[in-house]
Design an enzyme around this catalytic site. Structure first.
Site, PDB file in Angstrom:
ATOM      1  N   CYS A 123       6.533   1.444  -6.001  1.00 20.93           N
ATOM      2  CA  CYS A 123       5.537   0.377  -5.945  1.00 20.93           C
ATOM      3  C   CYS A 123       6.295  -0.932  -5.743  1.00 20.93           C
ATOM      4  O   CYS A 123       7.528  -0.939  -5.661  1.00 20.93           O
ATOM      5  CB  CYS A 123       4.713   0.353  -7.230  1.00 20.93           C
ATOM      6  SG  CYS A 123       3.107  -0.464  -7.029  1.00 20.93           S
ATOM      7  N   CYS A 199       1.293   2.008  -4.260  1.00 15.75           N
ATOM      8  CA  CYS A 199       0.575   0.757  -3.992  1.00 15.75           C
ATOM      9  C   CYS A 199       0.660   0.467  -2.498  1.00 15.75           C
ATOM     10  O   CYS A 199       1.650   0.806  -1.844  1.00 15.75           O
ATOM     11  CB  CYS A 199       1.109  -0.400  -4.817  1.00 15.75           C
ATOM     12  SG  CYS A 199       2.735  -1.022  -4.371  1.00 15.75           S
ATOM     13  N   CYS A 207      10.867   0.270   5.119  1.00 22.06           N
ATOM     14  CA  CYS A 207      11.924   0.899   4.323  1.00 22.06           C
ATOM     15  C   CYS A 207      12.691   1.861   5.216  1.00 22.06           C
ATOM     16  O   CYS A 207      12.093   2.468   6.110  1.00 22.06           O
ATOM     17  CB  CYS A 207      11.338   1.667   3.141  1.00 22.06           C
ATOM     18  SG  CYS A 207      10.698   0.617   1.828  1.00 22.06           S
TER      19      CYS A 207
END
Length: 279
Positions: A123, A199, A207
């Site tokens: 998250c 989330c 990423c």
């Protein structure tokens, strides 16, 4: 050959259109509101409209109206057909070129039955939802999973309402801490079998791709930290989030991982992410 494939490849050759497509791929099978796409990619609404229109014209994404909101999702059949063309037509099935992409499509993740599976929950703040997920799964199935959590921008302290809910439900919180995702991207980090974002903001962020044969999915839930009101109302929001995550963890631990191929396992974890957010 599908006559639209050149147009699709040309459309994805534009950096910003590709960014929209990649974000929707990360959020699949969710339908993402236009406003969220624009905010995540820092695009003006009319600019985003131009990009999604181009992607829709080639069939790569689809649009749905929910009330006054337009929501977008990847058309996976079209996407698979396009990728399939590159793999099977362009490289003619040559194993030295295509095998890294195609040979393990039916590979069972659990051929390594002599160890536990490593699971990471991500998250943004790593102070509530991902911490809930870490504690719940660790206690539900300690013999099957090593469980971790991390944040893309972790807070320094865990949320006190989250800690209260965990303690009330019998979890040991003494070892829990907020961690940066970077801890799991080093050479010495555990090889991850599953990575789940819990989330939307973390799922929308760029990423690096996880190395190996990691199964990933998005299990987004509203942030209870954003709830306004009395302490009782805030506590209720955290309890509901905890309940929703516990439902998903129960479904996850029930999966017959050892008997599922990667495609079936991916669909199963995607389906768990669509469980209604009810505690």
């Amino acid at each position: 050959m599908d006559i639209l494939i050149p147009d699709r490849l040309s459309t994805l050759g534009h950096p910003q259109r590709l960014a929209v497509f990649r974000l929707l791929m990360r959020r699949y099978p969710d339908r993402v509101p236009a406003t969220e796409l624009a905010n995540a990619l820092e695009l003006k609404p009319n600019t985003l409209s131009t990009y999604v229109s181009a992607l829709m014209q080639t069939g790569l994404i689809s649009q749905e109206r929910v009330g006054t909101s337009l929501r977008y999702s990847v058309d996976m059949d079209v996407t698979q057909a396009t990728i399939g063309f590159l793999l099977h037509d362009c490289c003619r099935g040559r194993p030295e070129i295509c095998s890294p992409f195609s040979s393990d499509a039916s590979h069972r993740i659990s051929e390594m039955t002599d160890r536990k599976f490593n699971v990471l929950f991500i998250c943004t703040g790593n102070s509530a939802r991902s911490i809930f997920a870490e504690a719940i799964l660790r206690d539900l199935s300690p013999d099957r999973f090593n469980v971790y959590s991390a944040g893309t921008k972790p807070r320094s302290d865990l949320n006190p309402f989250a800690l209260e809910v965990l303690e009330h439900n019998g979890h040991d919180v003494s070892e829990l801490r907020a961690k940066n995702i970077g801890e799991f991207q080093t050479e010495n980090a555990p090889a991850l079998d599953f990575v789940f974002t819990v989330c939307d903001q973390a799922a929308n962020e760029e990423c690096p791709a996880w190395q190996g044969q990691t199964i990933s999915a998005h299990w987004g839930l509203p942030d209870p930290v954003n709830v306004q009101g009395t302490d009782a109302e805030k506590s209720l929001a955290f309890r509901q989030t905890y309940g929703a995550l516990r439902n998903r963890m129960t479904g996850f631990t029930a999966l017959p991982i050892a008997s599922l191929d990667r495609i079936s396992l991916q669909k199963a974890v995607d389906d768990i992410g669509q469980i209604k957010n009810e505690g």
